[in-house]
Motif scaffolding. Sequence first.
Motif, short mmCIF file in Angstrom:
data_model
loop_
_atom_site.label_atom_id
_atom_site.label_comp_id
_atom_site.label_asym_id
_atom_site.label_seq_id
_atom_site.Cartn_x
_atom_site.Cartn_y
_atom_site.Cartn_z
N GLU A 251 0.83 -1.20 0.00
CA GLU A 251 0.00 0.00 0.00
C GLU A 251 0.87 1.26 0.00
OE1 GLU A 251 -2.29 -3.37 1.75
OE2 GLU A 251 -0.28 -2.55 1.95
N ALA A 252 1.95 1.25 0.78
CA ALA A 252 2.85 2.41 0.84
C ALA A 252 3.54 2.63 -0.50
CB ALA A 252 3.87 2.22 1.96
N SER A 253 3.93 1.54 -1.16
CA SER A 253 4.59 1.67 -2.47
C SER A 253 3.64 2.28 -3.49
CB SER A 253 5.07 0.29 -2.94
OG SER A 253 6.03 -0.24 -2.05
N GLU A 254 2.40 1.82 -3.52
CA GLU A 254 1.42 2.36 -4.46
C GLU A 254 1.14 3.84 -4.17
OE1 GLU A 254 -1.96 -0.14 -4.14
OE2 GLU A 254 -1.04 -1.84 -5.19
N ALA A 255 1.04 4.21 -2.90
CA ALA A 255 0.80 5.60 -2.53
C ALA A 255 1.99 6.48 -2.93
CB ALA A 255 0.54 5.71 -1.03
N PHE A 256 3.19 5.96 -2.79
CA PHE A 256 4.39 6.73 -3.16
C PHE A 256 4.44 6.96 -4.66
CE2 PHE A 256 9.18 7.19 -3.20
CZ PHE A 256 9.18 8.39 -2.49
N ILE A 257 4.05 5.95 -5.43
CA ILE A 257 3.98 6.11 -6.88
C ILE A 257 2.92 7.17 -7.25
CG2 ILE A 257 3.37 4.95 -9.04
CD1 ILE A 257 4.55 2.39 -7.84
N ASP A 258 1.76 7.13 -6.58
CA ASP A 258 0.70 8.11 -6.83
C ASP A 258 1.19 9.52 -6.52
OD1 ASP A 258 -1.06 6.21 -7.68
OD2 ASP A 258 -2.12 6.03 -5.76
N PHE A 259 1.94 9.65 -5.41
CA PHE A 259 2.45 10.97 -5.06
C PHE A 259 3.42 11.48 -6.13
CE2 PHE A 259 5.81 13.56 -3.16
CZ PHE A 259 5.05 14.66 -2.76
N ALA A 260 4.28 10.59 -6.63
CA ALA A 260 5.20 11.00 -7.69
C ALA A 260 4.43 11.50 -8.91
CB ALA A 260 6.12 9.84 -8.06
#
Length: 303
Positions: A251-260
């Motif tokens: 979940e954190a990885s997906e959120a970090f990609i979304d933020f980028a």
Amino acid sequence: MARKVKRKAQGVRRAANSRSRASKARAAQRQSKGVVNTALSALPISQKQLQGGFLALILAGAAALAWWVASAAGVPALLHQQLAATAGSAGFQMRTIDLTGVERMNRLKIYEEVMEYRGTPMPLLDLAAIRADLNRMPWVAEARVSRQLPDKLVIDIEERTPHAVLVKPDRLVLIDRNGIELDPIAEDDAQGMLRISGAGAADSIDSLDRVLAAAPALQPQIKSAHRIGERRWNIVFKTGQILALPQGEEEASEAFIDFARMDGLYRLLGGKATVIDLRVPDRYVLREPGRANRFVGNQESAE
């Protein structure tokens, strides 16, 4: 008047049978010798060599028995000690150390660890024990130890690589990718390195690495990461802005990609929002000083 004594025929037959059996035995013996001789002649070695081989086997067995008896009495250990003492008297003692592979750690700590063996006869050096002592040192990932006659102990060190700085209440500590603490580090020397903090941060650094690797373009802009409740991460950028990631590595990885992706569209880094909260799926909470939270995403309000 003379008496005639009649001999029994059975005695004659017994004698004849006895002679017959003896004759058959001699014939069988000659046949057996013939077979043995034929077999021996077929071997690629002579009878003399064969006898020598049997003798060697007998002597080897006797030697093995003698060694077993001597071992039970502790004689080999005494001989080894005596030979080692003789070697030491002849100059075969550990006097010098050849150390390679050390770049970051303090070399003096290696010397201090092994100097107790100085003067030990070379045959008595316990290389396994020395290697085990070195491998217990924080900086040492792997130690290889060997003898080099007449008097040198050769040590090759594979060092751990510093990866981040662990922020503790009273000091900064270098750690590797496995979270192993290496050495304290000064504030000036820690400049430019990723800092992590919070309970369980060092134990979760490998998971943090995978999250940050999901959007590598953002990594140069990251200053530190703080572990919250041993469950999730807050990422602090060099701008001072905080990105709150959700719990769970995926979940954190997906959120970090979304933020980028969002930063690429709206230039969030360097903007007015001091906190970007991505803990709720499909919702981006932007917090600005002196203003109410703004919500971006599919939902209109925060829980």
